[in-house]
Design an enzyme around this catalytic site. Structure first.
Site, PDB file in Angstrom:
ATOM      1  N   ASP A  76       0.834  -1.272   0.065  1.00  0.00           N
ATOM      2  CA  ASP A  76      -0.053   0.059   0.089  1.00  0.00           C
ATOM      3  C   ASP A  76       1.076   1.230   0.048  1.00  0.00           C
ATOM      4  OD1 ASP A  76      -2.158   1.652  -0.112  1.00  0.00           O
ATOM      5  OD2 ASP A  76      -2.518   1.522   1.942  1.00  0.00           O
ATOM      6  N   ASP A 255      -1.919   4.601  -5.946  1.00  0.00           N
ATOM      7  CA  ASP A 255      -2.198   3.869  -4.795  1.00  0.00           C
ATOM      8  C   ASP A 255      -2.237   2.274  -4.983  1.00  0.00           C
ATOM      9  OD1 ASP A 255      -3.032   2.908  -2.477  1.00  0.00           O
ATOM     10  OD2 ASP A 255      -4.997   3.928  -2.510  1.00  0.00           O
TER      11      ASP A 255
END
Length: 376
Positions: A76, A255
Site C-alpha cells: 500500500d 495507490d
C-alpha cells in the site's frame, strides 16, 4: 481503497526518530490473488471475495516474531503504517485461514514507550473506505524469504499491533505501508523503494518490492509532491488509443492499495466518450462503464492510461484494464467516477501492471518505466 483519510499517531520519544542505522537492500517477492478485489478491503490469497466484485490484490509474505508467524500484507503506497492484527483482539476481523500473531508468545516483541498517560504509543488510522484500525506501536523481528532459498532477518522493525478494527469484510492479516511517516518501513531503508507489478492476466508474471539502495531507480523521472504523507503526481493527459490533453493538470495519487482508479467526473467522461466512439454504446455508465465481454475481447490492441508532467506514461493494454466486476458476461473499466465522494484522485493497481515505479523520496523524484517484472 487503503489511502489514509486521517492519521493519529502519538509518538513523543526521541527513540522513535533516527533510532537505527539505515538498512541496505531488501527484495520481497509479491503475489497477486487473481480475481479478488481490494478497493475497499485487505485481501490475500487464497480467499474468494464477494461474487459481485473482482480484481487483484498484491501482497507480501512476511514473518513476524520469534518463533516466526507468517502474515500476508497488502502492498500500500497510500498509507504509511505497517500493521498486523495482534491477539487477543478486542474487536478484529476474521483471520481464521491465516496464522494469528500473539505478542505474548514472541521472544522478540517490544512495546514502545511514549510520553502518554499509559506510557504506550497509540495509533488510530481511518482509511478512505471508512475502515478504522487502532492499536499500539511496537518493535519486532521480521523475517523475509529470499529468492535463493535463504531468509533475511530484520531486528527491531516498527509496526502497528492492531487490537481493534472497524470496517466491512476485512480479509488477510494487515497492510505494508509505504507512505511517508515517522515509523514507515521505508525510513529504515533510506527512503528508497521500488515495486514492479507484472501483467495480472499472465500467471507466469512475477511481482516484486525492493527496499533500499537496490531499488530500481530508473526510468522517466516524475516530481513527487508529498502532502499529508502521500505521494502526488501532476497528471496532464489521458490515453484512450490516443493522447487527450486535460483542460488543466490535476494532482493524483498512485495507490497500490486499490484495485480501481478513481477520477473526477469531468476526466471520467473523457474515457466514456472515447470508448463510446471506439466500441459503441455501453451496457452501463454508472456505477461502472461496462460492456459485453465479447465487445472488449474483440477489440484490436491499444493503450489506455495516463501521462504525467514531464512526459512519463503509465498505460496498459485495453484488454487488461477491464475487469469482470459487472453482470455475468460483462467487463467493466477499472477506472471509476469518484463523483466527488472524496477529494483524492487515485490511480489503482490495475493501471500500474507491467510497470516499475521507483521512489527516491529524499530527492522527491519517482521513476516510471514499462518493465518485464520477471527480470529482477
Amino acid at each position: 481503497m487503503k489511502t489514509t483519510m486521517s492519521y493519529l499517531l502519538l509518538l513523543f520519544l526521541p527513540l522513535l526518530v533516527n533510532a537505527k542505522l539505515k538498512r541496505t537492500t531488501l527484495y520481497i517477492p509479491l503475489v497477486h490473488n487473481g480475481v479478488n478485489v481490494f478497493d475497499t478491503k485487505v485481501i490475500s490469497p487464497p480467499l474468494v471475495s464477494p461474487s459481485s466484485r473482482q480484481g487483484q490484490a498484491f501482497t507480501a509474505e512476511i514473518y513476524f516474531g520469534s518463533p516466526p508467524i507468517k502474515q500476508l500484507l497488502l502492498l500500500d503506497t497510500g498509507s504509511s503504517l505497517t500493521w498486523i492484527q495482534c491477539f487477543p483482539c478486542s474487536r478484529c476481523f476474521d483471520q481464521n485461514l491465516y496464522p494469528k500473531y500473539w505478542p505474548k508468545n514472541s521472544k522478540t516483541y517490544r512495546e514502545q514507550m511514549c510520553e502518554t498517560d499509559t506510557g504506550k504509543c497509540p495509533y488510530n488510522v481511518t482509511y478512505l473506505d471508512k475502515s478504522v484500525v487502532k492499536g499500539t506501536v511496537a518493535q519486532e523481528l521480521v523475517t523475509v524469504d529470499k529468492l535463493d532459498g535463504g531468509y533475511e532477518r530484520l531486528y527491531g522493525v516498527y509496526f502497528g499491533c492492531t487490537e481493534h478494527s472497524e470496517g466491512t469484510s476485512f480479509i488477510g492479516t494487515g497492510i505494508l505501508g509505504l507512505g511517508v511517516g515517522m515509523i514507515s518501513i521505508i525510513g529504515e531503508f533510506g527512503y528508497k523503494f521500488s515495486f514492479c507489478l507484472g501483467r495480472i492476466s499472465d500467471k507466469r508474471s512475477n511481482h516484486n518490492l525492493i527496499l533500499g539502495d537496490g531499488a530500481n531507480i530508473q526510468g522517466h523521472p516524475m516530481v513527487i509532491n508529498i502532502t499529508r504523507g502521500h505521494y502526488y503526481f501532476s497528471l496532464e493527459s489521458i490515453i484512450v488509443e490516443r493522447k487527450i490533453l486535460l483542460d488543466h493538470p490535476v494532482q493524483v495519487l498512485v495507490d497500490t492499495g486499490s484495485t480501481m482508479s478513481y477520477i473526477p467526473t469531468n476526466v471520467y467522461y473523457y474515457f466514456v466518450d472515447e470508448f463510446e466512439e471506439i466500441i459503441g454504446r455501453p451496457a452501463s455508465y454508472m456505477p461502472d462503464l461496462c460492456y459485453k465481454a465479447d465487445d472488449i475481447e474483440g477489440l484490436d490492441t491499444f493503450d489506455v492510461g495516463f501521462i504525467f508532467a514531464g512526459g512519463a506514461q503509465l498505460s496498459v493494454n485495453v484488454h487488461n484494464i477491464f475487469l469482470p466486476t459487472g453482470p455475468p458476461g460483462h467487463l467493466c473499466l477499472a477506472i471509476k467516477n469518484n463523483k466527488g465522494s472524496f477529494s483524492d484522485i487515485i490511480i489503482g493497481a490495475t493501471s500500474i501492471q507491467g510497470h516499475s515505479l521507483g521512489y527516491d523520496v529524499r530527492r522527491k523524484t519517482a521513476y516510471l518505466q514499462k518493465q518485464n517484472c520477471n527480470n529482477k
